[in-house]
Design an enzyme around this catalytic site. Structure first.
Site, PDB file in Angstrom:
ATOM      1  N   ALA A   7       2.555   6.419   5.411  1.00 58.15           N
ATOM      2  CA  ALA A   7       1.668   6.326   6.571  1.00 58.15           C
ATOM      3  C   ALA A   7       2.001   7.405   7.599  1.00 58.15           C
ATOM      4  O   ALA A   7       1.116   8.044   8.162  1.00 58.15           O
ATOM      5  CB  ALA A   7       1.768   4.937   7.195  1.00 58.15           C
ATOM      6  N   ALA A  53       2.240  -1.713   4.428  1.00 60.89           N
ATOM      7  CA  ALA A  53       1.888  -0.318   4.176  1.00 60.89           C
ATOM      8  C   ALA A  53       3.169   0.494   4.232  1.00 60.89           C
ATOM      9  O   ALA A  53       3.984   0.317   5.146  1.00 60.89           O
ATOM     10  CB  ALA A  53       0.891   0.183   5.217  1.00 60.89           C
ATOM     11  N   CYS A  54       3.359   1.350   3.256  1.00 63.04           N
ATOM     12  CA  CYS A  54       4.572   2.176   3.178  1.00 63.04           C
ATOM     13  C   CYS A  54       4.668   3.055   4.431  1.00 63.04           C
ATOM     14  O   CYS A  54       3.785   3.869   4.701  1.00 63.04           O
ATOM     15  CB  CYS A  54       4.538   3.047   1.931  1.00 63.04           C
ATOM     16  SG  CYS A  54       5.932   4.176   1.812  1.00 63.04           S
ATOM     17  N   VAL A  55       5.746   2.889   5.179  1.00 59.32           N
ATOM     18  CA  VAL A  55       5.858   3.591   6.461  1.00 59.32           C
ATOM     19  C   VAL A  55       5.991   5.098   6.277  1.00 59.32           C
ATOM     20  O   VAL A  55       5.435   5.884   7.054  1.00 59.32           O
ATOM     21  CB  VAL A  55       7.023   3.007   7.306  1.00 59.32           C
ATOM     22  CG1 VAL A  55       8.376   3.228   6.639  1.00 59.32           C
ATOM     23  CG2 VAL A  55       7.039   3.617   8.699  1.00 59.32           C
ATOM     24  N   PHE A  75       0.846  -1.188   0.000  1.00 56.82           N
ATOM     25  CA  PHE A  75       0.000   0.000   0.000  1.00 56.82           C
ATOM     26  C   PHE A  75       0.883   1.241   0.000  1.00 56.82           C
ATOM     27  O   PHE A  75       1.727   1.418   0.890  1.00 56.82           O
ATOM     28  CB  PHE A  75      -0.926   0.009   1.223  1.00 56.82           C
ATOM     29  CG  PHE A  75      -1.994  -1.038   1.142  1.00 56.82           C
ATOM     30  CD1 PHE A  75      -3.107  -0.835   0.345  1.00 56.82           C
ATOM     31  CD2 PHE A  75      -1.888  -2.225   1.851  1.00 56.82           C
ATOM     32  CE1 PHE A  75      -4.098  -1.797   0.250  1.00 56.82           C
ATOM     33  CE2 PHE A  75      -2.874  -3.195   1.764  1.00 56.82           C
ATOM     34  CZ  PHE A  75      -3.980  -2.975   0.960  1.00 56.82           C
TER      35      PHE A  75
END
Lengths: 97, 136, 116
Positions: free
Chosen positions: C81, C76-78, C39
């Site tokens: 996010a 999920a791309c940190v 994501f």
């Protein structure tokens, strides 16, 4: 190459852009708002027919049904998500987002 | 971080959106750098409105955003040699080669490096050679 | 075949995440392995643990969590996010960097991108 197009041709030039990069043996899959290009009697019929002369064009049935598109430009093949997967099995993918 | 892989995969990043109006150009450059750092052979292709990302003289100071100059400078450091721009997309947007910015300097000779302006056919042929393509 | 999927658009606003979900289900039904789901950009909102959609609507985050529970690697791309303050993910979703997308892409036979 499988080219996925998810934009309406009435609002974006994505389908026309994609058409310039098609090679023999490639496939175009119209999904989401991209399926709006499938309709007959629109401004973009010639664009779609031109693409159909060069490569196979598929449209995702779920997206067609959701948009009440029943009459398609002849030559467009309707597929489902399993068919989408099958196209991915056969081709690398470029998403024209 | 560099990961040793048995075979080098060709991965293309296509940039088709205009810069500054959305984050995609910035993310595309960042992704290209990281994919290259993982040992892939990366090509970076600017098509459609993406060509505006290569226009020289961009100044984002008043927008308060970072701009891409640093990312372009890092392309050479990550050995991303293949930076292409679609000739037709430039032409229909009134851009010529003289409008392009430089994408860094050759480490040895100090010569400026430029994106290579190519026809759609060359890009399509290169696409067909890729292991996979990331879209921005 | 090993398939990686990248999703770059948020839930509910756009169809992209729905398309991706249906595609992944169909790929699993056809016996493929999902190498990973990444994501990216606003896509990180798809796995936000705080979403509470109306009860008669599909729950996007729970869908992804259920897929993750089957052992599929979901990331999920940190950076994306953190930018968005979307740091509470549903179960079976990992926060990690773009390197994970690079690895998934390199290791999978195919990458399929969904987004706006």
């Amino acid at each position: 190459m499988l080219h996925t197009v998810n934009k309406s041709p009435f609002q974006h030039t994505t389908l026309a852009d994609c058409a310039r990069f098609l090679r023999s043996g490639d496939v175009v899959l119209l999904l989401e708002d991209g399926v709006l290009a499938c309709q007959v009697g629109t401004l973009h019929v010639a664009l779609v027919e031109g693409i159909l002369q060069r490569v196979a064009v598929y449209a995702l049935g779920a997206d067609l049904k959701a948009r009440a598109i029943t009459e398609l430009i002849p030559g467009i093949q309707v597929t489902d998500y399993a068919g989408f997967v099958s196209l991915v099995e056969q081709h690398k993918v470029h998403a024209w987002l | 971080m560099r990961t040793v892989l048995t075979d080098v995969k060709k991965i293309m990043c296509t940039v088709r959106r205009a810069p500054h109006g959305s984050i995609y150009v910035q993310e595309g450059l960042e992704a290209a750098l990281i994919v290259a750092a993982y040992g892939a052979e990366v090509s970076l292709v600017f098509m459609d409105d993406g060509v505006f990302a290569l226009k020289r003289g961009q100044d984002t100071q008043e927008l308060g955003t970072k701009g891409f100059a640093a990312a372009y400078g890092a392309l050479m450091d990550h050995d991303i040699q293949c930076v292409l721009v679609d000739r037709h997309a430039m032409a229909v947007r009134g851009m010529t080669e003289a409008d392009l910015l430089s994408i860094g300097q050759d480490a040895e000779t100090g010569e400026l490096r430029w994106p290579r302006v190519v026809e759609a056919g060359e890009i399509a042929a290169l696409m067909a050679e890729q292991h996979s393509i990331l879209s921005f | 075949m090993k398939i990686a999927v990248c999703i770059g658009e948020g839930p509910y606003n756009h169809e992209a995440a729905d398309s991706a979900y249906h595609f992944i289900r169909a790929a699993l039904d056809r016996g493929h392995q999902i190498q990973g789901i990444f994501f990216y950009h606003d896509g990180v909102h798809n796995v936000n643990a705080l979403m509470e959609p109306p009860q008669d609507e599909r729950h996007m985050a729970n869908r992804w969590s259920a897929l993750g529970a089957t052992g599929i690697h979901i990331v999920a791309c940190v950076t994306a996010a953190k930018r968005r303050g979307a740091m509470e993910q549903v179960a079976h979703v990992e926060l990690a960097g773009l390197g994970q997308l690079a690895m998934m892409t390199i290791q999978a036979d195919r990458l399929v991108c969904f987004g706006d």
